[in-house]
Design a protein around this motif. Structure first.
Motif, PDB file in Angstrom:
ATOM      1  N   SER A   8      21.413  -2.348 -10.902  1.00  0.00           N
ATOM      2  CA  SER A   8      21.138  -3.779 -11.049  1.00  0.00           C
ATOM      3  C   SER A   8      22.075  -4.647 -10.209  1.00  0.00           C
ATOM      4  N   PHE A   9      22.188  -4.298  -8.913  1.00  0.00           N
ATOM      5  CA  PHE A   9      22.980  -5.147  -8.027  1.00  0.00           C
ATOM      6  C   PHE A   9      22.187  -5.497  -6.776  1.00  0.00           C
ATOM      7  N   TYR A  10      22.565  -6.612  -6.202  1.00  0.00           N
ATOM      8  CA  TYR A  10      21.988  -7.053  -4.939  1.00  0.00           C
ATOM      9  C   TYR A  10      23.132  -7.411  -3.998  1.00  0.00           C
ATOM     10  N   PHE A  11      23.164  -6.767  -2.857  1.00  0.00           N
ATOM     11  CA  PHE A  11      24.238  -6.912  -1.878  1.00  0.00           C
ATOM     12  C   PHE A  11      23.776  -7.856  -0.779  1.00  0.00           C
ATOM     13  N   VAL A  12      24.324  -9.060  -0.747  1.00  0.00           N
ATOM     14  CA  VAL A  12      23.998 -10.020   0.298  1.00  0.00           C
ATOM     15  C   VAL A  12      24.825  -9.665   1.528  1.00  0.00           C
ATOM     16  N   ARG A  13      24.191  -9.083   2.522  1.00  0.00           N
ATOM     17  CA  ARG A  13      24.899  -8.572   3.692  1.00  0.00           C
ATOM     18  C   ARG A  13      25.092  -9.654   4.735  1.00  0.00           C
ATOM     19  N   ILE A  14      26.329 -10.102   4.879  1.00  0.00           N
ATOM     20  CA  ILE A  14      26.691 -11.083   5.890  1.00  0.00           C
ATOM     21  C   ILE A  14      27.093 -10.340   7.167  1.00  0.00           C
ATOM     22  N   SER A  15      26.610 -10.809   8.289  1.00  0.00           N
ATOM     23  CA  SER A  15      26.919 -10.163   9.569  1.00  0.00           C
ATOM     24  C   SER A  15      28.422 -10.109   9.815  1.00  0.00           C
ATOM     25  N   LYS A  16      28.878  -8.981  10.364  1.00  0.00           N
ATOM     26  CA  LYS A  16      30.272  -8.770  10.763  1.00  0.00           C
ATOM     27  C   LYS A  16      31.257  -8.881   9.606  1.00  0.00           C
ATOM     28  N   LEU A  26      27.649   3.332   0.067  1.00  0.00           N
ATOM     29  CA  LEU A  26      26.741   3.103  -1.056  1.00  0.00           C
ATOM     30  C   LEU A  26      25.595   4.118  -1.079  1.00  0.00           C
ATOM     31  N   ARG A  27      25.033   4.418   0.095  1.00  0.00           N
ATOM     32  CA  ARG A  27      23.921   5.377   0.148  1.00  0.00           C
ATOM     33  C   ARG A  27      24.336   6.739  -0.401  1.00  0.00           C
ATOM     34  N   GLU A  28      25.600   7.078  -0.245  1.00  0.00           N
ATOM     35  CA  GLU A  28      26.102   8.377  -0.675  1.00  0.00           C
ATOM     36  C   GLU A  28      26.058   8.545  -2.189  1.00  0.00           C
ATOM     37  N   VAL A  29      26.190   7.433  -2.937  1.00  0.00           N
ATOM     38  CA  VAL A  29      26.320   7.547  -4.393  1.00  0.00           C
ATOM     39  C   VAL A  29      25.277   6.741  -5.172  1.00  0.00           C
ATOM     40  N   VAL A  30      24.419   5.988  -4.470  1.00  0.00           N
ATOM     41  CA  VAL A  30      23.374   5.203  -5.139  1.00  0.00           C
ATOM     42  C   VAL A  30      22.017   5.679  -4.616  1.00  0.00           C
ATOM     43  N   PRO A  31      21.408   6.684  -5.257  1.00  0.00           N
ATOM     44  CA  PRO A  31      20.188   7.305  -4.732  1.00  0.00           C
ATOM     45  C   PRO A  31      18.997   6.363  -4.592  1.00  0.00           C
ATOM     46  N   ASP A  32      18.922   5.314  -5.434  1.00  0.00           N
ATOM     47  CA  ASP A  32      17.750   4.440  -5.385  1.00  0.00           C
ATOM     48  C   ASP A  32      17.983   3.193  -4.528  1.00  0.00           C
ATOM     49  N   LEU A  33      18.996   3.222  -3.671  1.00  0.00           N
ATOM     50  CA  LEU A  33      19.308   2.063  -2.838  1.00  0.00           C
ATOM     51  C   LEU A  33      18.133   1.741  -1.907  1.00  0.00           C
ATOM     52  N   HIS A  79      11.324 -12.908  -7.937  1.00  0.00           N
ATOM     53  CA  HIS A  79      12.500 -13.765  -8.068  1.00  0.00           C
ATOM     54  C   HIS A  79      13.139 -13.660  -9.450  1.00  0.00           C
ATOM     55  N   LEU A  80      12.343 -13.332 -10.471  1.00  0.00           N
ATOM     56  CA  LEU A  80      12.906 -13.175 -11.807  1.00  0.00           C
ATOM     57  C   LEU A  80      13.821 -11.956 -11.859  1.00  0.00           C
ATOM     58  N   GLN A  81      13.394 -10.897 -11.175  1.00  0.00           N
ATOM     59  CA  GLN A  81      14.232  -9.698 -11.126  1.00  0.00           C
ATOM     60  C   GLN A  81      15.514  -9.968 -10.345  1.00  0.00           C
ATOM     61  N   LEU A  82      15.399 -10.711  -9.249  1.00  0.00           N
ATOM     62  CA  LEU A  82      16.580 -11.059  -8.463  1.00  0.00           C
ATOM     63  C   LEU A  82      17.540 -11.903  -9.287  1.00  0.00           C
ATOM     64  N   ASP A  83      16.997 -12.821 -10.077  1.00  0.00           N
ATOM     65  CA  ASP A  83      17.838 -13.655 -10.947  1.00  0.00           C
ATOM     66  C   ASP A  83      18.720 -12.811 -11.858  1.00  0.00           C
ATOM     67  N   LYS A  84      18.165 -11.725 -12.371  1.00  0.00           N
ATOM     68  CA  LYS A  84      18.868 -10.903 -13.354  1.00  0.00           C
ATOM     69  C   LYS A  84      19.898  -9.969 -12.724  1.00  0.00           C
ATOM     70  N   MET A  85      19.757  -9.724 -11.437  1.00  0.00           N
ATOM     71  CA  MET A  85      20.650  -8.775 -10.780  1.00  0.00           C
ATOM     72  C   MET A  85      22.039  -9.364 -10.542  1.00  0.00           C
ATOM     73  N   ASN A  86      23.012  -8.488 -10.460  1.00  0.00           N
ATOM     74  CA  ASN A  86      24.386  -8.853 -10.106  1.00  0.00           C
ATOM     75  C   ASN A  86      24.435  -9.002  -8.587  1.00  0.00           C
ATOM     76  N   LYS A  87      24.501 -10.229  -8.131  1.00  0.00           N
ATOM     77  CA  LYS A  87      24.441 -10.512  -6.696  1.00  0.00           C
ATOM     78  C   LYS A  87      25.858 -10.716  -6.151  1.00  0.00           C
ATOM     79  N   PHE A  88      26.202  -9.959  -5.116  1.00  0.00           N
ATOM     80  CA  PHE A  88      27.537 -10.089  -4.535  1.00  0.00           C
ATOM     81  C   PHE A  88      27.463 -10.068  -3.014  1.00  0.00           C
ATOM     82  N   ALA A  89      28.509 -10.574  -2.390  1.00  0.00           N
ATOM     83  CA  ALA A  89      28.625 -10.555  -0.934  1.00  0.00           C
ATOM     84  C   ALA A  89      30.056 -10.232  -0.558  1.00  0.00           C
TER      85      ALA A  89
END
Length: 221
Positions: A8-16, A26-33, A79-89
């Motif tokens: 239940s996380f969302y990774f906001v990927r900022i360039s550089k 993350l791919r190594e330990v989060v199979p459903d990424l 968007h409801l699912q995104l709302d519930k996720m732990n969003k980080f950058a």
């Protein structure tokens, strides 16, 4: 913008900001990424261009709530699912990121990126660069606002692997750095000797400093 339903996380990927490095960990330990490289997510086009994982979260919300929302149906994502996720950058000192981003923009020039070239780029930033990737704050804020749309900002400078792993609830292993710009030979400090360059970055990226919590006095040395 990679995500995991199980964690239940969302990774906001900022360039550089060490995104590729973190993605491998993350791919190594989060199979459903789910991400752009392997799953073509998000299916968002901005001004006719696909930016892969590097999408402003405000643009993602607009897509999820707009006429193109059906593109997300195969991901069972709204968007409801995104709302519930732990969003980080992951964020980066605007001085250091400006150098990294500008030298990255010049990677096809087949030239060593020098402090003089950096000075020229910075002092002419308005005419030289009009990029979707320019401001870190654009990735994490509501449009035309200082309102954060993410739950956590993690500085790249502070034990990044441990901090991200702890935040999403996994044990991440350090990996070899990837996507490192190798067109610079001078020490980082040499790019910030000109006070006008420093002042220009501080002024132009004022919102980034304010929103991300960095001090304008924190000049790379």
């Amino acid at each position: 913008m990679p995500y995991s339903k199980n964690k239940s996380f969302y990774f906001v990927r900022i360039s550089k900001t060490a995104g590729m490095y973190l993605m491998e960990a993350l791919r190594e330990v989060v199979p459903d990424l789910i991400d752009a490289k392997h799953n073509y997510f998000p299916p968002v086009t901005i001004n006719g261009e696909m930016h892969g994982d590097h999408i402003w979260i405000s643009d993602l919300y607009e897509s999820l709530r707009g006429p193109s929302a059906d593109k997300f149906s195969k991901f069972d994502f709204d968007h409801l699912q995104l709302d519930k996720m732990n969003k980080f950058a992951v964020v980066r000192n605007p001085y250091a990121r400006t150098l990294s981003l500008f030298s990255f923009f010049r990677r096809f020039d087949n030239k060593i990126y020098t402090p003089q070239m950096f000075e020229n780029d910075v002092m002419n930033i308005e005419s030289r660069f009009n990029s979707y990737h320019l401001f870190q704050s654009d990735f994490v804020c509501a449009k035309n606002s200082d309102e954060l749309l993410v739950d956590k900002l993690i500085p790249v400078e502070k034990s990044l692997i441990d901090a991200v792993g702890e935040h999403v609830g996994v044990k991440l292993n350090s990996r070899k750095k990837v996507n490192v710009t190798n067109t610079r030979k001078a020490a980082t400090s040499e790019f910030f000797q000109n006070e006008e360059v420093v002042a220009k970055i501080a002024q132009f990226f004022d919102k980034d400093f304010k929103v991300l919590g960095y001090s304008k006095s924190d000049i790379p040395s």
